[in-house]
Design a protein around this motif. Structure first.
Motif, PDB file in Angstrom:
ATOM      1  N   HIS A  74       2.841  -6.660  -2.584  1.00 54.46           N
ATOM      2  CA  HIS A  74       3.100  -5.410  -1.875  1.00 54.46           C
ATOM      3  C   HIS A  74       4.261  -4.661  -2.515  1.00 54.46           C
ATOM      4  O   HIS A  74       5.003  -5.198  -3.333  1.00 54.46           O
ATOM      5  CB  HIS A  74       3.399  -5.699  -0.404  1.00 54.46           C
ATOM      6  CG  HIS A  74       2.186  -6.096   0.366  1.00 54.46           C
ATOM      7  ND1 HIS A  74       1.445  -5.210   1.100  1.00 54.46           N
ATOM      8  CD2 HIS A  74       1.577  -7.294   0.499  1.00 54.46           C
ATOM      9  CE1 HIS A  74       0.425  -5.845   1.668  1.00 54.46           C
ATOM     10  NE2 HIS A  74       0.493  -7.116   1.309  1.00 54.46           N
ATOM     11  N   THR A 112       7.999  -5.758  -4.388  1.00 54.15           N
ATOM     12  CA  THR A 112       8.050  -7.174  -4.765  1.00 54.15           C
ATOM     13  C   THR A 112       8.717  -7.343  -6.125  1.00 54.15           C
ATOM     14  O   THR A 112       8.504  -6.547  -7.032  1.00 54.15           O
ATOM     15  CB  THR A 112       6.626  -7.759  -4.819  1.00 54.15           C
ATOM     16  OG1 THR A 112       6.064  -7.718  -3.518  1.00 54.15           O
ATOM     17  CG2 THR A 112       6.610  -9.185  -5.330  1.00 54.15           C
ATOM     18  N   ASN A 166       4.818 -10.019   0.552  1.00 50.15           N
ATOM     19  CA  ASN A 166       4.913  -8.834   1.395  1.00 50.15           C
ATOM     20  C   ASN A 166       6.069  -7.934   0.980  1.00 50.15           C
ATOM     21  O   ASN A 166       6.848  -8.267   0.091  1.00 50.15           O
ATOM     22  CB  ASN A 166       5.015  -9.255   2.863  1.00 50.15           C
ATOM     23  CG  ASN A 166       3.679  -9.758   3.358  1.00 50.15           C
ATOM     24  OD1 ASN A 166       2.723  -9.013   3.447  1.00 50.15           O
ATOM     25  ND2 ASN A 166       3.599 -11.040   3.641  1.00 50.15           N
ATOM     26  N   PHE A 167       6.208  -6.807   1.642  1.00 50.99           N
ATOM     27  CA  PHE A 167       7.147  -5.737   1.319  1.00 50.99           C
ATOM     28  C   PHE A 167       8.539  -6.263   0.967  1.00 50.99           C
ATOM     29  O   PHE A 167       9.145  -7.006   1.727  1.00 50.99           O
ATOM     30  CB  PHE A 167       7.223  -4.773   2.505  1.00 50.99           C
ATOM     31  CG  PHE A 167       8.099  -3.590   2.287  1.00 50.99           C
ATOM     32  CD1 PHE A 167       7.717  -2.598   1.406  1.00 50.99           C
ATOM     33  CD2 PHE A 167       9.298  -3.470   2.952  1.00 50.99           C
ATOM     34  CE1 PHE A 167       8.524  -1.494   1.199  1.00 50.99           C
ATOM     35  CE2 PHE A 167      10.111  -2.368   2.760  1.00 50.99           C
ATOM     36  CZ  PHE A 167       9.722  -1.381   1.883  1.00 50.99           C
ATOM     37  N   LYS A 168       9.019  -5.881  -0.214  1.00 55.52           N
ATOM     38  CA  LYS A 168      10.352  -6.212  -0.716  1.00 55.52           C
ATOM     39  C   LYS A 168      10.660  -7.710  -0.726  1.00 55.52           C
ATOM     40  O   LYS A 168      11.786  -8.124  -0.479  1.00 55.52           O
ATOM     41  CB  LYS A 168      11.408  -5.443   0.057  1.00 55.52           C
ATOM     42  CG  LYS A 168      11.341  -3.954  -0.209  1.00 55.52           C
ATOM     43  CD  LYS A 168      12.649  -3.284  -0.005  1.00 55.52           C
ATOM     44  CE  LYS A 168      12.511  -1.846  -0.459  1.00 55.52           C
ATOM     45  NZ  LYS A 168      13.767  -1.156  -0.492  1.00 55.52           N
ATOM     46  N   SER A 169       9.675  -8.531  -1.021  1.00 58.96           N
ATOM     47  CA  SER A 169       9.903  -9.976  -1.151  1.00 58.96           C
ATOM     48  C   SER A 169      10.199 -10.297  -2.612  1.00 58.96           C
ATOM     49  O   SER A 169       9.970  -9.478  -3.499  1.00 58.96           O
ATOM     50  CB  SER A 169       8.694 -10.760  -0.656  1.00 58.96           C
ATOM     51  OG  SER A 169       7.542 -10.404  -1.377  1.00 58.96           O
ATOM     52  N   ALA A 218       7.896 -10.346   4.469  1.00 63.01           N
ATOM     53  CA  ALA A 218       8.649  -9.153   4.082  1.00 63.01           C
ATOM     54  C   ALA A 218      10.143  -9.451   4.056  1.00 63.01           C
ATOM     55  O   ALA A 218      10.655 -10.185   4.895  1.00 63.01           O
ATOM     56  CB  ALA A 218       8.356  -8.020   5.061  1.00 63.01           C
ATOM     57  N   PHE A 219      10.822  -8.903   3.076  1.00 56.07           N
ATOM     58  CA  PHE A 219      12.272  -9.051   2.876  1.00 56.07           C
ATOM     59  C   PHE A 219      12.699 -10.501   2.671  1.00 56.07           C
ATOM     60  O   PHE A 219      13.860 -10.838   2.883  1.00 56.07           O
ATOM     61  CB  PHE A 219      13.048  -8.442   4.055  1.00 56.07           C
ATOM     62  CG  PHE A 219      12.790  -6.976   4.242  1.00 56.07           C
ATOM     63  CD1 PHE A 219      13.415  -6.043   3.431  1.00 56.07           C
ATOM     64  CD2 PHE A 219      11.905  -6.536   5.208  1.00 56.07           C
ATOM     65  CE1 PHE A 219      13.179  -4.690   3.599  1.00 56.07           C
ATOM     66  CE2 PHE A 219      11.657  -5.185   5.380  1.00 56.07           C
ATOM     67  CZ  PHE A 219      12.288  -4.257   4.581  1.00 56.07           C
TER      68      PHE A 219
END
Length: 85
Positions: A25, A28, A43-46, A62-63
């Motif tokens: 996403h 990443t 997931n988002f910003k992983s 995410a994160f």
């Protein structure tokens, strides 16, 4: 969009590998000599960093930041990423 995959460094072997059917996403980051198995989701910003291996069928929330190898399938969240289920 906005996904960073670092090929690794020459001194570290210079190789980042991502298996089939993976979803990365937005935001990443995969860095270092990192190996990602099949059917993984970031997931988002992983992130996955520090020369690690991630087995098949893993989801990174995410994160979240995977900074150690993951050898058990499942969902991992947090920083550092820990097994959720």
């Amino acid at each position: 969009e906005y996904v960073t995959i670092n090929p690794g460094t020459v001194g570290g072997g210079g190789q980042t590998t991502i298996g089939n059917n993976c979803m990365l996403h937005s935001g990443t980051m995969i860095a270092g000599k990192t190996t990602v198995g099949k059917n993984c989701m970031f997931n988002f910003k992983s992130a996955a960093i520090n020369n690690i291996e991630i087995c098949d069928n893993v989801t990174i929330g995410a994160f979240s930041n995977a900074n150690k190898s993951i050898t058990k399938e499942g969902i991992y969240v947090g920083s550092p990423a820990r097994f959720l289920r």
